[in-house]
Design a protein around this motif. Structure first.
Motif, short mmCIF file in Angstrom:
data_model
loop_
_atom_site.label_atom_id
_atom_site.label_comp_id
_atom_site.label_asym_id
_atom_site.label_seq_id
_atom_site.Cartn_x
_atom_site.Cartn_y
_atom_site.Cartn_z
N GLU A 18 0.83 -1.22 0.00
CA GLU A 18 0.00 0.00 0.00
C GLU A 18 0.86 1.26 0.00
O GLU A 18 0.51 2.26 -0.63
CB GLU A 18 -0.96 0.00 1.19
CG GLU A 18 -2.10 -0.99 1.04
CD GLU A 18 -3.41 -0.48 1.65
OE1 GLU A 18 -3.84 0.63 1.28
OE2 GLU A 18 -3.98 -1.20 2.48
N LYS A 148 -8.20 -8.42 -1.87
CA LYS A 148 -8.36 -6.97 -1.65
C LYS A 148 -8.14 -6.15 -2.92
O LYS A 148 -8.21 -4.92 -2.89
CB LYS A 148 -7.36 -6.50 -0.57
CG LYS A 148 -7.62 -7.06 0.83
CD LYS A 148 -6.56 -6.55 1.81
CE LYS A 148 -6.75 -7.15 3.19
NZ LYS A 148 -7.95 -6.62 3.88
N ILE A 152 -8.48 -2.12 -3.08
CA ILE A 152 -7.23 -1.36 -3.13
C ILE A 152 -7.09 -0.61 -4.46
O ILE A 152 -6.60 0.53 -4.51
CB ILE A 152 -6.03 -2.28 -2.85
CG1 ILE A 152 -6.05 -2.72 -1.38
CG2 ILE A 152 -4.71 -1.59 -3.16
CD1 ILE A 152 -4.95 -3.69 -0.98
#
Length: 741
Positions: A18, A148, A152
Motif C-alpha cells: 500500500e 483486496k 485497493i
C-alpha cells in the motif's frame, strides 16, 4: 505469522504494497501523459498490478525466516513474485510486460539469465520448483491479500480492477522466467522489437522501481514545484528577457550577457511551462561542478525549502557530506546518502546537474528506465551551452532529440553561442522562439574596453604588477596549468592576498580556494574561471583563445558595470605558450579572434554576436567537424540498441570514457588516504583526490610514477596547497615547493 516485507522497523507485505501504491497514485497524477507517450491506454492498470505483486515472493518461508533473524535466504524473491501474473486475464504481451517489470525490479535480465535460467538449466529449474513450495505455508495470507484487489485498486487507481483470477496455490503459477524473459530476449535477438522493448517497458520498469524505492524511504508523494516563481523573485521591475520568458510557452533560446538575470528568466520560463499541479520536473544543467554547487546553494536559499532542490554530479555525495561535516562522520554520511538517494529518485522537482547525468540514460546504464521516466514531459534549462566541445555538443543535441519524443521542453541559454550552432539546434529541435535584447538594449550592458597586447604573458609581468600596485583586483587567465603555475609563482611572494585556481588541486584545497575567490587582489587561473563562477574583478590579463572563450573570461570583470556606466579594461596577449596547441587545436580560430579584437576599443555588447559569428563563419572545422558528424551519424543506431530491463555494462565503460579524466592522490598523502579508507571514512579520504587527464596519466605510467593501492592511483609528483600538482618539469617552480606544502 504475518508476512513481513522488511525488518527494522517491521513492515508487513500489505503495508509495503500500500505504501508503494501511495507513490503510484502520486506518480499517476504527476505524469498523466504517460499512456499516450508509450502508446498503451491501460498502462496504469499494468503498473498497478506490477506494484501489487512485486514483493509477493517474500512470503517464501526461507525469506521470512531470514527477516526474523535466521540464515540468509539464497534466492531472488522477484522470481517467485512474477509468477502471480498467472492470474491476470490479459493477452500474453501485457502479462509478459507485468512479469518482466516485477522479475527485474532489482536485478536485470543479464544477471537473471546467468543465475536463474529455468528454461535450459535443470538445476536452476529444480531449485525454482523447490523455492516455489516455500510459498505454501503462507498462501492463505497471500489469498486474503489478493482478495483486496478491487478495494485497493479503487483506492489508488480510482476504479475497481476485475481482470484477475485468484491464485490459490503455487501449482497454478507459471514459470515467469520461461514465460517472460525468454520471449522478450528472443524477440530482441531476432530484431522483432515490440512496444515492450521501447517506452512501454521503460515506463513500467522505471515507475515500479521509483514506487518501491520511495516507499522504502518513507516518502509517499512526489514534491510539487514552486507555486508562483514570480513571488520568489519579486523584483519591482523585470528585464525584457525576464518578461518574455514569463510569457513563453514551449522551447526557446535565451541569449543575454553574463550577469543580466538569465537564471531568474529561465526559472520564469519553467513556471510558464508548468502544468496545473506543478508536477513537471525541472532540470537545470550546467557544465562545471563549482557552478552547480553554487546554484544548488542559491536555489535552496531562494526557494526557502531545501527539499525542493537536488544536486547531481560526479562528486555530489562528497559535496553533500561536506554540508553535514560538523556532525559525527557516520551521521553526516548517513544524512548525505539520504539526501542523494532521494535526489536520484523521482522526488524533488528541481535538479541542478551536469549534462552527463542525462546522457547516462542514452547509454543504458543501470537505472536508466527510472531516469527516462522522470524526464518525460520535463523542463530542461541548458545553461552555458557554448562550454562543450564538439563531441559533447553533438551528444547533447542527439539526447535532446530523444527527450523530445518524451514530450520534454527546452530552454537553451548562452551569452556567446555561434549562430551556426544556434541554427542547428533550432532546426533539429524545432525551436522557433528566441528571447534576447535588441542591439540598443544590449549596448546598455557594455562594460569592457579591450586591447590586444604584443608578446606573451611572461613578457608583461610588470604591467600586471602595475595594476596590482594601483589597488586593482586583477584576474589573470592562462590556457595551461603549467603556465598558470609559472605566472602565479612570479607574484605569490609579493601579493599576499592572492590565489591560483585550476583543475589539479586536491578537493580539500580546491574548496578552500573557491571559498575566497571574490575577495582577492590577484587571481591566476585557467579555463576553470570561464564558466559560471560568480566573481568580479577590475582588470583582466588573458592568454589568446577563441573569441567565445575570451568573452567568458571578460564576463568575470566589471560584472555589474552597466549600473554606473563604468568601463573597465581587459587585455589579451597575442602570444601564448608552446602547449596552447593541445588546448585549442584549431589555432586559426585563435588568430582570427585576435585579428578582430585588435580592431575594437570599447567592446559594445551588441558587437559580440557579430564577432563570434565571424570567427565561426565556417562552423566546425577539422577534427571538431569529424567528431561532431561521427556522433550525429552513429547516435541513433547506437541508442536503438538500448532496451529496458537490460543494463548495458559495456556501454557503461564507454560512457565514463567521455570524462577523459583519472582520479589520483599525490603520493605525499598516501598514508592519510589509506588510513581514512581503513577506518571506512571514505568521504574524508576523498579530500586528497585530484583529477588529471588520461594522457597525463599514461605519461606518468610510462615514467614509473604510478602506484596502485586499495583501488586508488597514487602519483609520485610534487604537490603544494598553493600550486597544485606539478606535472611539468619546470625546476624553477619545483624549487619553491620545498618551502610551500
Amino acid at each position: 505469522m504475518t508476512i513481513l516485507a522488511k525488518k527494522d522497523p517491521d513492515e508487513t507485505l500489505l503495508e509495503h504494497t500500500e505504501n508503494a501504491l501511495k507513490v503510484f497514485k502520486s506518480i499517476k497524477e504527476a505524469y498523466p501523459e504517460t499512456p499516450f507517450i508509450c502508446g498503451v491506454s491501460d498502462f496504469w492498470e499494468h503498473l498497478f498490478y506490477s506494484i501489487f505483486f512485486h514483493d509477493f515472493g517474500k512470503a517464501a518461508s526461507g525469506f521470512q525466516r531470514s527477516i526474523y533473524g535466521g540464515e540468509k535466504w539464497k534466492y531472488r524473491h522477484e522470481v517467485l513474485s512474477a509468477g502471480f501474473v498467472s492470474g491476470l486475464e490479459y493477452e500474453n504481451q501485457s502479462r509478459e510486460a507485468i512479469a518482466l517489470a516485477i522479475i527485474t525490479h532489482h536485478k536485470d535480465i543479464s544477471y537473471l539469465r546467468e543465475k536463474y535460467r529455468t528454461d535450459s538449466n535443470p538445476l536452476a529449474k529444480n531449485r525454482y520448483i523447490e523455492k516455489l513450495q516455500e510459498l505454501t505455508p503462507n498462501f492463505e495470507e497471500l489469498r486474503e491479500i489478493q482478495q483486496k484487489i478491487p478495494e485497493i485498486s479503487e483506492k489508488y487507481l480510482g476504479f475497481e480492477l476485475n481482470k484477475f483470477r485468484e491464485i490459490k496455490s503455487s501449482e497454478e503459477m507459471v514459470d515467469s522466467y520461461t514465460n517472460s524473459i525468454r520471449p522478450y530476449k528472443k524477440k530482441l535477438d531476432n530484431e522483432e522489437l515490440t512496444a515492450l522493448h521501447g517506452k512501454y517497458g521503460i515506463f513500467l520498469k522505471g515507475f515500479l522501481t521509483a514506487c518501491d524505492h520511495l516507499a522504502s524511504g518513507n516518502k509517499y508523494n512526489l514534491l510539487p514545484g514552486i507555486e508562483d516563481m514570480r513571488a520568489v523573485y519579486s523584483f519591482s521591475e523585470l528585464r525584457k528577457t525576464q518578461i518574455k520568458a514569463l510569457e513563453t510557452k514551449g522551447d526557446a533560446f535565451l541569449t543575454a550577457p553574463t550577469g543580466t538575470g538569465k537564471t531568474e528568466a529561465s526559472l520564469f520560463w519553467s513556471d510558464a511551462n508548468q502544468n496545473q499541479c506543478k508536477s513537471k520536473r525541472v532540470f537545470y544543467l550546467l557544465p562545471y561542478t563549482a557552478s552547480i554547487n553554487a546554484m544548488y546553494k542559491r536555489l535552496q536559499k531562494d526557494f526557502k525549502d531545501p527539499e525542493l532542490v537536488g544536486i547531481q554530479h560526479g562528486k555530489a555525495m562528497y559535496y553533500l557530506y561536506r554540508s553535514f561535516e560538523d556532525e559525527d562522520y557516520l551521521i553526516a554520511t548517513k544524512k548525505a546518502k539520504k539526501v542523494k538517494n532521494l535526489t536520484d529518485k523521482i522526488y524533488r522537482p528541481y535538479k541542478i546537474a551536469t549534462p552527463h547525468q542525462i546522457l547516462k540514460s542514452m547509454f543504458g546504464i543501470r537505472g536508466f528506465e527510472q531516469n527516462l521516466s522522470e524526464m518525460s514531459n520535463a523542463l530542461f534549462i541548458m545553461d552555458e551551452i557554448h562550454a562543450y566541445d564538439a563531441h559533447i555538443t553533438a551528444l547533447i543535441l542527439e539526447t535532446l532529440k530523444v527527450l523530445k519524443s518524451y514530450r520534454a521542453n527546452f530552454l537553451i541559454m548562452s551569452a556567446t553561442l555561434p549562430s551556426f550552432l544556434r541554427e542547428l539546434f533550432k532546426q533539429e529541435l524545432g525551436i522557433t522562439t528566441e528571447i534576447s535584447f535588441t542591439q540598443a538594449e544590449l549596448d546598455e550592458f557594455t562594460r569592457h574596453k579591450v586591447s590586444v597586447l604584443k608578446g606573451g604573458i611572461l613578457d608583461n609581468l610588470k604591467l600586471i604588477q602595475k595594476e596590482i600596485d594601483n589597488n586593482k583586483k586583477v584576474l589573470v587567465v592562462c590556457n595551461t596549468v603549467s603556465q598558470a603555475q609559472k605566472i602565479y609563482r612570479s607574484f605569490s611572494q609579493k601579493v599576499h592576498n592572492s590565489a591560483l585556481i585550476h583543475g589539479r588541486f586536491i578537493l580539500r584545497d580546491r574548496e578552500e580556494i573557491e571559498s575566497k575567490l571574490d575577495n582577492l587582489n590577484l587571481l591566476v587561473g585557467t579555463q576553470a574561471i570561464e564558466v559560471s563562477l560568480n566573481i568580479d574583478y577590475d582588470v583582466l590579463f588573458s592568454e589568446p583563445a577563441p573569441l567565445d572563450a575570451l568573452i567568458q573570461r571578460f564576463g568575470r570583470v566589471n560584472r555589474k558595470g552597466w549600473e554606473n556606466k563604468v568601463i573597465k579594461p581587459v587585455y589579451v596577449f597575442d602570444q601564448g605558450s608552446e602547449k596552447d596547441k593541445y588546448v585549442y587545436k584549431n589555432q586559426e580560430l585563435v588568430a582570427k579572434s585576435l585579428e578582430l579584437l585588435s580592431k575594437e576599443n570599447i567592446l559594445g555588447e551588441s558587437r559580440i554576436q557579430t564577432l563570434v559569428d565571424e570567427v565561426y563563419s565556417n562552423g566546425y572545422q577539422g577534427s571538431d567537424l569529424a567528431s561532431f558528424e561521427m556522433v550525429k551519424k552513429n547516435f541513433s543506431t547506437y541508442h536503438n540498441t538500448i532496451v529496458p530491463f537490460i543494463n548495458e555494462r559495456e556501454k557503461e565503460d564507454e560512457f565514463y570514457k567521455l570524462y577523459q579524466s583519472v582520479e589520483v592522490v599525490p603520493i605525499q598523502f598516501k598514508l592519510e588516504y589509506l588510513e581514512e579508507i581503513e577506518n571506512k571514512r571514505y568521504f574524508e579520504a576523498m579530500k586528497y583526490v585530484a583529477s588529471i587527464n588520461f594522457n597525463q596519466y599514461k605519461k606518468l605510467q610510462h615514467n614509473n610514477q604510478i602506484q596502485i593501492d586499495s583501488n586508488m592511483i597514487f602519483v609520485s609528483v610534487e604537490y603544494s596547497s598553493k600550486f597544485g600538482l606539478l606535472l611539468d618539469s619546470d625546476e624553477s617552480i619545483k624549487g619553491i615547493f620545498n618551502n610551500d606544502s
